[in-house]
Design a protein around this motif. Sequence first.
Motif, PDB file in Angstrom:
ATOM      1  N   LEU A 135       9.839  22.542   7.174  1.00 42.93           N
ATOM      2  CA  LEU A 135       8.513  22.402   6.572  1.00 42.93           C
ATOM      3  C   LEU A 135       8.424  21.069   5.847  1.00 42.93           C
ATOM      4  O   LEU A 135       9.198  20.794   4.925  1.00 42.93           O
ATOM      5  N   CYS A 136       7.491  20.231   6.274  1.00 51.92           N
ATOM      6  CA  CYS A 136       7.280  18.911   5.665  1.00 51.92           C
ATOM      7  C   CYS A 136       6.143  19.029   4.660  1.00 51.92           C
ATOM      8  O   CYS A 136       4.967  19.151   5.045  1.00 51.92           O
ATOM      9  N   TYR A 137       6.492  18.999   3.399  1.00 51.08           N
ATOM     10  CA  TYR A 137       5.523  19.234   2.319  1.00 51.08           C
ATOM     11  C   TYR A 137       5.239  17.899   1.635  1.00 51.08           C
ATOM     12  O   TYR A 137       6.073  17.376   0.894  1.00 51.08           O
ATOM     13  N   GLY A 138       4.070  17.346   1.917  1.00 52.56           N
ATOM     14  CA  GLY A 138       3.793  16.012   1.411  1.00 52.56           C
ATOM     15  C   GLY A 138       2.314  15.754   1.202  1.00 52.56           C
ATOM     16  O   GLY A 138       1.499  16.675   1.100  1.00 52.56           O
ATOM     17  N   ASP A 139       1.989  14.476   1.156  1.00 48.93           N
ATOM     18  CA  ASP A 139       0.611  14.045   0.917  1.00 48.93           C
ATOM     19  C   ASP A 139       0.083  13.334   2.164  1.00 48.93           C
ATOM     20  O   ASP A 139       0.436  13.706   3.282  1.00 48.93           O
ATOM     21  N   SER A 140      -0.749  12.319   1.982  1.00 50.38           N
ATOM     22  CA  SER A 140      -1.347  11.636   3.135  1.00 50.38           C
ATOM     23  C   SER A 140      -0.318  10.906   3.986  1.00 50.38           C
ATOM     24  O   SER A 140      -0.543  10.672   5.171  1.00 50.38           O
ATOM     25  N   LEU A 141       0.833  10.543   3.398  1.00 51.34           N
ATOM     26  CA  LEU A 141       1.873   9.864   4.164  1.00 51.34           C
ATOM     27  C   LEU A 141       2.499  10.812   5.182  1.00 51.34           C
ATOM     28  O   LEU A 141       3.008  10.379   6.215  1.00 51.34           O
ATOM     29  N   THR A 142       2.475  12.103   4.878  1.00 52.82           N
ATOM     30  CA  THR A 142       2.960  13.120   5.806  1.00 52.82           C
ATOM     31  C   THR A 142       1.833  13.589   6.724  1.00 52.82           C
ATOM     32  O   THR A 142       2.037  13.786   7.929  1.00 52.82           O
ATOM     33  N   TRP A 143       0.658  13.758   6.162  1.00 52.11           N
ATOM     34  CA  TRP A 143      -0.529  14.201   6.913  1.00 52.11           C
ATOM     35  C   TRP A 143      -0.828  13.268   8.072  1.00 52.11           C
ATOM     36  O   TRP A 143      -1.240  13.693   9.152  1.00 52.11           O
ATOM     37  N   GLY A 144      -0.636  11.959   7.836  1.00 50.72           N
ATOM     38  CA  GLY A 144      -0.847  10.984   8.900  1.00 50.72           C
ATOM     39  C   GLY A 144      -2.037  10.074   8.701  1.00 50.72           C
ATOM     40  O   GLY A 144      -2.701   9.683   9.676  1.00 50.72           O
ATOM     41  N   SER A 145      -2.312   9.696   7.450  1.00 51.43           N
ATOM     42  CA  SER A 145      -3.448   8.812   7.183  1.00 51.43           C
ATOM     43  C   SER A 145      -3.227   7.424   7.774  1.00 51.43           C
ATOM     44  O   SER A 145      -2.162   6.817   7.603  1.00 51.43           O
ATOM     45  N   ASN A 151       7.839   2.216  -1.860  1.00 49.99           N
ATOM     46  CA  ASN A 151       7.188   1.447  -2.916  1.00 49.99           C
ATOM     47  C   ASN A 151       5.749   1.132  -2.525  1.00 49.99           C
ATOM     48  O   ASN A 151       5.453   0.881  -1.361  1.00 49.99           O
ATOM     49  N   ILE A 152       4.874   1.166  -3.500  1.00 48.46           N
ATOM     50  CA  ILE A 152       3.490   0.761  -3.283  1.00 48.46           C
ATOM     51  C   ILE A 152       3.421  -0.758  -3.302  1.00 48.46           C
ATOM     52  O   ILE A 152       4.005  -1.411  -4.173  1.00 48.46           O
ATOM     53  N   LEU A 153       2.728  -1.306  -2.319  1.00 50.00           N
ATOM     54  CA  LEU A 153       2.521  -2.761  -2.297  1.00 50.00           C
ATOM     55  C   LEU A 153       1.228  -3.063  -3.052  1.00 50.00           C
ATOM     56  O   LEU A 153       0.859  -2.332  -3.950  1.00 50.00           O
ATOM     57  N   SER A 154       0.540  -4.086  -2.689  1.00 51.12           N
ATOM     58  CA  SER A 154      -0.701  -4.430  -3.386  1.00 51.12           C
ATOM     59  C   SER A 154      -1.853  -3.618  -2.799  1.00 51.12           C
ATOM     60  O   SER A 154      -2.347  -3.941  -1.706  1.00 51.12           O
ATOM     61  N   PRO A 155      -2.282  -2.540  -3.474  1.00 49.69           N
ATOM     62  CA  PRO A 155      -3.366  -1.716  -2.929  1.00 49.69           C
ATOM     63  C   PRO A 155      -4.645  -2.528  -2.782  1.00 49.69           C
ATOM     64  O   PRO A 155      -4.936  -3.418  -3.588  1.00 49.69           O
ATOM     65  N   THR A 156      -5.406  -2.193  -1.755  1.00 50.47           N
ATOM     66  CA  THR A 156      -6.643  -2.915  -1.496  1.00 50.47           C
ATOM     67  C   THR A 156      -7.814  -1.946  -1.483  1.00 50.47           C
ATOM     68  O   THR A 156      -7.651  -0.730  -1.469  1.00 50.47           O
ATOM     69  N   GLY A 157      -8.994  -2.489  -1.491  1.00 44.16           N
ATOM     70  CA  GLY A 157     -10.204  -1.678  -1.396  1.00 44.16           C
ATOM     71  C   GLY A 157     -10.329  -0.707  -2.559  1.00 44.16           C
ATOM     72  O   GLY A 157      -9.992  -1.008  -3.707  1.00 44.16           O
ATOM     73  N   GLN A 174       8.350   0.045   4.507  1.00 48.92           N
ATOM     74  CA  GLN A 174       7.349  -0.254   3.480  1.00 48.92           C
ATOM     75  C   GLN A 174       5.974   0.087   4.021  1.00 48.92           C
ATOM     76  O   GLN A 174       5.780   0.180   5.233  1.00 48.92           O
ATOM     77  N   PRO A 175       5.019   0.341   3.125  1.00 49.03           N
ATOM     78  CA  PRO A 175       3.666   0.673   3.584  1.00 49.03           C
ATOM     79  C   PRO A 175       3.021  -0.490   4.336  1.00 49.03           C
ATOM     80  O   PRO A 175       3.482  -1.640   4.265  1.00 49.03           O
ATOM     81  N   SER A 176       1.954  -0.167   4.991  1.00 48.81           N
ATOM     82  CA  SER A 176       1.190  -1.195   5.680  1.00 48.81           C
ATOM     83  C   SER A 176       0.587  -2.179   4.680  1.00 48.81           C
ATOM     84  O   SER A 176       0.130  -1.787   3.602  1.00 48.81           O
ATOM     85  N   THR A 177       0.580  -3.438   5.051  1.00 46.51           N
ATOM     86  CA  THR A 177      -0.050  -4.450   4.192  1.00 46.51           C
ATOM     87  C   THR A 177      -1.567  -4.335   4.223  1.00 46.51           C
ATOM     88  O   THR A 177      -2.255  -4.963   3.419  1.00 46.51           O
ATOM     89  N   ILE A 178      -2.089  -3.503   5.133  1.00 48.98           N
ATOM     90  CA  ILE A 178      -3.541  -3.340   5.228  1.00 48.98           C
ATOM     91  C   ILE A 178      -4.099  -2.709   3.959  1.00 48.98           C
ATOM     92  O   ILE A 178      -5.124  -3.144   3.432  1.00 48.98           O
ATOM     93  N   GLY A 194      -1.596  -1.191   1.490  1.00 50.56           N
ATOM     94  CA  GLY A 194      -0.527  -1.195   0.491  1.00 50.56           C
ATOM     95  C   GLY A 194       0.038   0.162   0.136  1.00 50.56           C
ATOM     96  O   GLY A 194       0.951   0.255  -0.701  1.00 50.56           O
ATOM     97  N   VAL A 195      -0.458   1.225   0.757  1.00 48.80           N
ATOM     98  CA  VAL A 195      -0.031   2.583   0.407  1.00 48.80           C
ATOM     99  C   VAL A 195       0.410   3.381   1.632  1.00 48.80           C
ATOM    100  O   VAL A 195       1.480   3.991   1.631  1.00 48.80           O
TER     101      VAL A 195
END
Length: 206
Positions: A5-15, A132-138, A177-181, A183-184
């Motif tokens: 069971l993968c219990y997570g947030d949007s990183l697991t959900w597939g955003s 790690n969180i990079l530079s969040p955008t938007g 690391q997260p996408s630079t698009i 940052g999360v």
Amino acid sequence: MATILCYGDSLTWGSVPNGGRYPKHLRWPTILNELLGKHHQVINFGLPGRTTIWNDPFLEGRNGLSYLQAALETFGPVDILIIMLGTNDLKRYFNVGAYEAAKGVEKLIEKSKMPNNHGFPHPRCVVIAPPNILSPTGAMAENFDGAIEKSQHFHHYYQDIAVHNKCLFLNAAGILQPSTIDGVHLDTQANAQLAQAILTLIKDKL
């Protein structure tokens, strides 16, 4: 056959960075299932915005602690519980850091070990320190104000919690690391990298 069971947030959900959801075959739990083989079942129970233990005033039902027991019963018996939460804990309106997020994960571990009415054995826990969180955008730039530095301490506190509670541990920041698009969120390569790293960690435990 093992149930994972993968219990997570949007990183697991597939955003997808900056909006949308990846098709199933590009989400790391699905990739993990493919790597393990069809005789195992990997369940994606990610939810965007989910926290460890905090009630989000703007999103209903995101407190991870409140729903874990129901998830374990719904999909049980669960052999391996993979917990990757904490990124959303760093949203500025919660006013907490990586230490508090790790303590929230510990509460989830404790919840997973509580007796249940079905005689299910306790799952083996895998604790994943989020990347790690990079530079969040938007829109996320405001939400995650101050979170970049806080996220750099995930691995230290999460490893302590994992060792103390005899859990397997993986530091996601050490492999991706997260996408630079935005940052999360994770790009497709990071999803594949995470699945491969988890496979290496758990394949001898099945």
